[in-house]
Design a protein around this motif. Structure first.
Motif, PDB file in Angstrom:
ATOM      1  N   GLU A  32     -15.152  53.935 -29.456  1.00  0.00           N
ATOM      2  CA  GLU A  32     -15.585  52.794 -28.673  1.00  0.00           C
ATOM      3  C   GLU A  32     -16.667  53.263 -27.717  1.00  0.00           C
ATOM      4  OE1 GLU A  32     -12.542  50.186 -26.594  1.00  0.00           O
ATOM      5  OE2 GLU A  32     -13.460  51.204 -24.882  1.00  0.00           O
ATOM      6  N   GLU A  33     -17.675  52.443 -27.526  1.00  0.00           N
ATOM      7  CA  GLU A  33     -18.710  52.724 -26.535  1.00  0.00           C
ATOM      8  C   GLU A  33     -18.722  51.590 -25.533  1.00  0.00           C
ATOM      9  OE1 GLU A  33     -22.739  52.667 -27.944  1.00  0.00           O
ATOM     10  OE2 GLU A  33     -23.435  53.976 -26.319  1.00  0.00           O
ATOM     11  N   GLY A  34     -18.898  51.899 -24.270  1.00  0.00           N
ATOM     12  CA  GLY A  34     -18.935  50.839 -23.283  1.00  0.00           C
ATOM     13  C   GLY A  34     -19.415  51.329 -21.939  1.00  0.00           C
ATOM     14  N   PHE A  35     -19.321  50.455 -20.952  1.00  0.00           N
ATOM     15  CA  PHE A  35     -19.717  50.748 -19.578  1.00  0.00           C
ATOM     16  C   PHE A  35     -18.620  50.273 -18.637  1.00  0.00           C
ATOM     17  CE2 PHE A  35     -24.143  51.978 -20.134  1.00  0.00           C
ATOM     18  CZ  PHE A  35     -24.434  51.470 -21.398  1.00  0.00           C
ATOM     19  N   TYR A  45     -19.728  55.389 -21.320  1.00  0.00           N
ATOM     20  CA  TYR A  45     -18.664  56.239 -21.851  1.00  0.00           C
ATOM     21  C   TYR A  45     -18.461  56.002 -23.343  1.00  0.00           C
ATOM     22  CZ  TYR A  45     -15.531  52.221 -22.284  1.00  0.00           C
ATOM     23  OH  TYR A  45     -14.974  51.029 -22.664  1.00  0.00           O
ATOM     24  N   PHE A  46     -17.781  56.957 -23.979  1.00  0.00           N
ATOM     25  CA  PHE A  46     -17.223  56.825 -25.327  1.00  0.00           C
ATOM     26  C   PHE A  46     -15.713  57.026 -25.220  1.00  0.00           C
ATOM     27  CE2 PHE A  46     -21.492  58.636 -26.261  1.00  0.00           C
ATOM     28  CZ  PHE A  46     -21.996  57.582 -27.015  1.00  0.00           C
ATOM     29  N   HIS A  81      -5.833  60.641 -26.305  1.00  0.00           N
ATOM     30  CA  HIS A  81      -6.736  59.554 -25.923  1.00  0.00           C
ATOM     31  C   HIS A  81      -7.880  60.203 -25.157  1.00  0.00           C
ATOM     32  CE1 HIS A  81      -7.426  55.984 -22.939  1.00  0.00           C
ATOM     33  NE2 HIS A  81      -8.348  56.005 -23.881  1.00  0.00           N
ATOM     34  N   ILE A  82      -9.075  60.230 -25.757  1.00  0.00           N
ATOM     35  CA  ILE A  82     -10.191  60.980 -25.191  1.00  0.00           C
ATOM     36  C   ILE A  82     -11.276  60.039 -24.705  1.00  0.00           C
ATOM     37  CG2 ILE A  82     -11.810  62.875 -25.551  1.00  0.00           C
ATOM     38  CD1 ILE A  82      -9.470  62.365 -28.318  1.00  0.00           C
ATOM     39  N   VAL A  83     -11.754  60.310 -23.495  1.00  0.00           N
ATOM     40  CA  VAL A  83     -12.919  59.621 -22.951  1.00  0.00           C
ATOM     41  C   VAL A  83     -13.963  60.681 -22.600  1.00  0.00           C
ATOM     42  CG1 VAL A  83     -13.823  58.369 -20.948  1.00  0.00           C
ATOM     43  CG2 VAL A  83     -11.707  57.602 -22.040  1.00  0.00           C
ATOM     44  N   ALA A  84     -15.206  60.457 -23.024  1.00  0.00           N
ATOM     45  CA  ALA A  84     -16.333  61.290 -22.615  1.00  0.00           C
ATOM     46  C   ALA A  84     -17.342  60.376 -21.937  1.00  0.00           C
ATOM     47  CB  ALA A  84     -16.965  61.997 -23.816  1.00  0.00           C
ATOM     48  N   TYR A  85     -17.835  60.781 -20.769  1.00  0.00           N
ATOM     49  CA  TYR A  85     -18.743  59.895 -20.036  1.00  0.00           C
ATOM     50  C   TYR A  85     -20.002  60.633 -19.604  1.00  0.00           C
ATOM     51  CZ  TYR A  85     -17.570  61.797 -15.365  1.00  0.00           C
ATOM     52  OH  TYR A  85     -17.425  62.600 -14.258  1.00  0.00           O
ATOM     53  N   ASP A  86     -21.055  59.839 -19.358  1.00  0.00           N
ATOM     54  CA  ASP A  86     -22.317  60.356 -18.836  1.00  0.00           C
ATOM     55  C   ASP A  86     -22.246  60.405 -17.318  1.00  0.00           C
ATOM     56  OD1 ASP A  86     -23.460  60.418 -21.387  1.00  0.00           O
ATOM     57  OD2 ASP A  86     -24.362  58.432 -21.189  1.00  0.00           O
ATOM     58  N   LEU A  87     -22.549  61.550 -16.734  1.00  0.00           N
ATOM     59  CA  LEU A  87     -22.672  61.637 -15.284  1.00  0.00           C
ATOM     60  C   LEU A  87     -23.744  60.663 -14.801  1.00  0.00           C
ATOM     61  CD1 LEU A  87     -22.632  65.518 -15.007  1.00  0.00           C
ATOM     62  CD2 LEU A  87     -20.789  64.008 -14.287  1.00  0.00           C
ATOM     63  N   SER A  88     -23.592  60.149 -13.595  1.00  0.00           N
ATOM     64  CA  SER A  88     -24.572  59.190 -13.087  1.00  0.00           C
ATOM     65  C   SER A  88     -25.965  59.812 -13.038  1.00  0.00           C
ATOM     66  CB  SER A  88     -24.180  58.701 -11.694  1.00  0.00           C
ATOM     67  OG  SER A  88     -24.052  59.777 -10.794  1.00  0.00           O
ATOM     68  N   GLY A  89     -26.949  59.004 -13.443  1.00  0.00           N
ATOM     69  CA  GLY A  89     -28.329  59.470 -13.487  1.00  0.00           C
ATOM     70  C   GLY A  89     -28.666  60.285 -14.709  1.00  0.00           C
ATOM     71  N   MET A  90     -27.717  60.422 -15.620  1.00  0.00           N
ATOM     72  CA  MET A  90     -27.932  61.184 -16.847  1.00  0.00           C
ATOM     73  C   MET A  90     -27.437  60.361 -18.028  1.00  0.00           C
ATOM     74  SD  MET A  90     -26.767  64.970 -15.516  1.00  0.00           S
ATOM     75  CE  MET A  90     -26.740  65.259 -13.739  1.00  0.00           C
ATOM     76  N   GLY A  91     -27.941  60.660 -19.218  1.00  0.00           N
ATOM     77  CA  GLY A  91     -27.561  59.886 -20.382  1.00  0.00           C
ATOM     78  C   GLY A  91     -27.877  58.423 -20.162  1.00  0.00           C
ATOM     79  N   ASP A  92     -26.883  57.568 -20.404  1.00  0.00           N
ATOM     80  CA  ASP A  92     -27.076  56.129 -20.252  1.00  0.00           C
ATOM     81  C   ASP A  92     -26.380  55.564 -19.021  1.00  0.00           C
ATOM     82  OD1 ASP A  92     -28.663  55.584 -22.642  1.00  0.00           O
ATOM     83  OD2 ASP A  92     -26.888  56.193 -23.747  1.00  0.00           O
ATOM     84  N   SER A  93     -25.930  56.433 -18.124  1.00  0.00           N
ATOM     85  CA  SER A  93     -25.351  55.966 -16.861  1.00  0.00           C
ATOM     86  C   SER A  93     -26.451  55.754 -15.824  1.00  0.00           C
ATOM     87  CB  SER A  93     -24.344  56.982 -16.315  1.00  0.00           C
ATOM     88  OG  SER A  93     -23.159  57.010 -17.088  1.00  0.00           O
ATOM     89  N   GLU A  94     -26.257  54.765 -14.978  1.00  0.00           N
ATOM     90  CA  GLU A  94     -27.231  54.488 -13.923  1.00  0.00           C
ATOM     91  C   GLU A  94     -27.210  55.605 -12.875  1.00  0.00           C
ATOM     92  OE1 GLU A  94     -27.190  49.578 -13.894  1.00  0.00           O
ATOM     93  OE2 GLU A  94     -26.029  50.702 -12.386  1.00  0.00           O
ATOM     94  N   PRO A  95     -28.315  55.804 -12.173  1.00  0.00           N
ATOM     95  CA  PRO A  95     -28.306  56.792 -11.084  1.00  0.00           C
ATOM     96  C   PRO A  95     -27.512  56.305  -9.888  1.00  0.00           C
ATOM     97  CG  PRO A  95     -30.441  55.677 -11.219  1.00  0.00           C
ATOM     98  CD  PRO A  95     -29.646  55.215 -12.404  1.00  0.00           C
ATOM     99  N   ARG A  96     -26.991  57.243  -9.140  1.00  0.00           N
ATOM    100  CA  ARG A  96     -26.223  56.936  -7.926  1.00  0.00           C
ATOM    101  C   ARG A  96     -26.995  57.478  -6.732  1.00  0.00           C
ATOM    102  NH1 ARG A  96     -21.158  55.481  -7.326  1.00  0.00           N
ATOM    103  NH2 ARG A  96     -20.683  55.961  -9.505  1.00  0.00           N
ATOM    104  N   GLU A  97     -27.181  56.657  -5.735  1.00  0.00           N
ATOM    105  CA  GLU A  97     -27.945  57.079  -4.567  1.00  0.00           C
ATOM    106  C   GLU A  97     -27.189  58.161  -3.797  1.00  0.00           C
ATOM    107  OE1 GLU A  97     -30.210  55.008  -0.728  1.00  0.00           O
ATOM    108  OE2 GLU A  97     -29.082  53.789  -2.176  1.00  0.00           O
TER     109      GLU A  97
END
Length: 324
Positions: A32-35, A45-46, A81-97
């Motif tokens: 599954e892919e989502g946000f 995340y996946f 049950h595995i989740v892999a996620y993009d750190l903020s500002g990397m991959g497809d995650s939004e940047p975090r101020e």
């Protein structure tokens, strides 16, 4: 949340028929892919496996993305049950101020909470690579009772004197750079692909995995190609003094920890193991993957899977559960 098409059909692979069977099979495992939104930031995340199984949370190194585990996580989908996620500002995650290490640790906890990884009786295990491992140690310190443990994959742990010598060769510390410098734009994908390199530089045994990672590190912007990560993730060199204390942080972080590293890594060496022992980490297992360097999942992916399987199997015999 959406079901995604397998990466195998993407244009990163000029000749999919030449890809090894294990890789094709791994990318064919349903996922599954989502946000999810964590403190106002959209996080990508996946997810694999059965949500009722023991949870694992995976994340990547600096400027990388969750797909470095996309061909690793499927090997565990039957039992976890595995989740892999993009750190903020990397991959497809939004940047975090203003995203320092404390904010990233809170973010990791937030991703686990948003995806219900804390709902299982067994606490989630973190599996993180390089810079992501520093985030994992921060999360353990911020929420010592939330996780079952952390598998630290080739985190940069060097004695301060060796760290000075390493940086003295002209290498920058993880996260160092100019946040105001815009991305370079490339006229076509081939030009951009030529600029994709690993840090620290190393040869890669499985070259097709470099193509896979490069393709998903780039995005099309009009008629040009550029990088997915945000320049905002960079900070000044002097802001990264925590890397001098990384050995101490590894030893003192609460909970179970184990290290899987490349036997030929420049960032976690045989002396790194001695250093950890001297700091009091004699109870931390150190597992070296033969013929692997820092990016061990690109060098020796199946050996990395085998090492991770063995470690998780031992930990599963003695799971850390929530109080009844």
């Amino acid at each position: 949340m959406t079901e995604i098409t397998p990466d195998i059909v993407s244009t990163w692979a000029p000749d999919p028929s030449r890809l090894p069977g294990w890789f094709v099979s791994a990318l064919s495992v349903p996922r599954e892919e989502g946000f999810v939104e964590v403190d106002g930031v959209r996080m990508h995340y996946f997810r694999w496996g059965n949500p009722t199984a023991p949870p694992i949370l995976m994340t990547h190194g600096f400027l990388s993305h969750a797909r470095c585990f996309a061909f690793v996580a499927p090997f565990f989908a039957e039992d976890y049950h595995i989740v892999a996620y993009d750190l903020s500002g990397m991959g497809d995650s939004e940047p975090r101020e203003k995203c320092d290490m404390a904010a990233r640790g809170c973010e990791m906890i937030g991703v686990a909470e948003a995806l219900d990884l804390f709902a299982h009786r067994c606490k989630p295990i973190i599996v993180a690579h390089s810079f992501g491992s520093a985030v994992a140690l921060e999360a353990l310190s911020l929420a010592p009772d939330a996780f079952s443990g952390a598998v630290i994959c080739d985190l940069m742990v060097l004695r301060p004197s060796q760290l000075d010598a390493f940086w003295g060769t002209g290498r920058a510390g993880p996260g160092s750079g100019d946040p105001d410098r815009p991305h370079r734009r490339y006229p076509d994908y081939a030009s951009a692909r030529e600029r994709y390199v690993l840090s620290p530089p190393q040869p890669v045994t499985e070259a097709f995995l470099m193509d896979y990672m490069a393709y998903h590190s780039l995005r099309r912007e009009g008629d040009a190609w550029t990088w997915k990560f945000s320049p905002s993730v960079f900070g000044p060199e002097e802001a990264h003094g925590e890397w001098r204390e990384m050995g101490h942080r590894l030893v003192t972080a609460p909970g179970r920890k184990a290290v899987i590293h490349g036997e030929q890594s420049l960032l976690f060496t045989k002396d790194s193991g001695d250093y950890i022992r001297e700091l009091g980490g004699a109870d931390i297992p150190l597992i070296a993957v033969p013929e692997a360097r820092h990016h061990l999942m690109l060098d020796q992916p199946l050996a990395f899977v085998a090492a991770l399987r063995a470690l998780l199997a031992v930990w599963r015999l003695n799971p850390v559960k929530r109080p009844c």
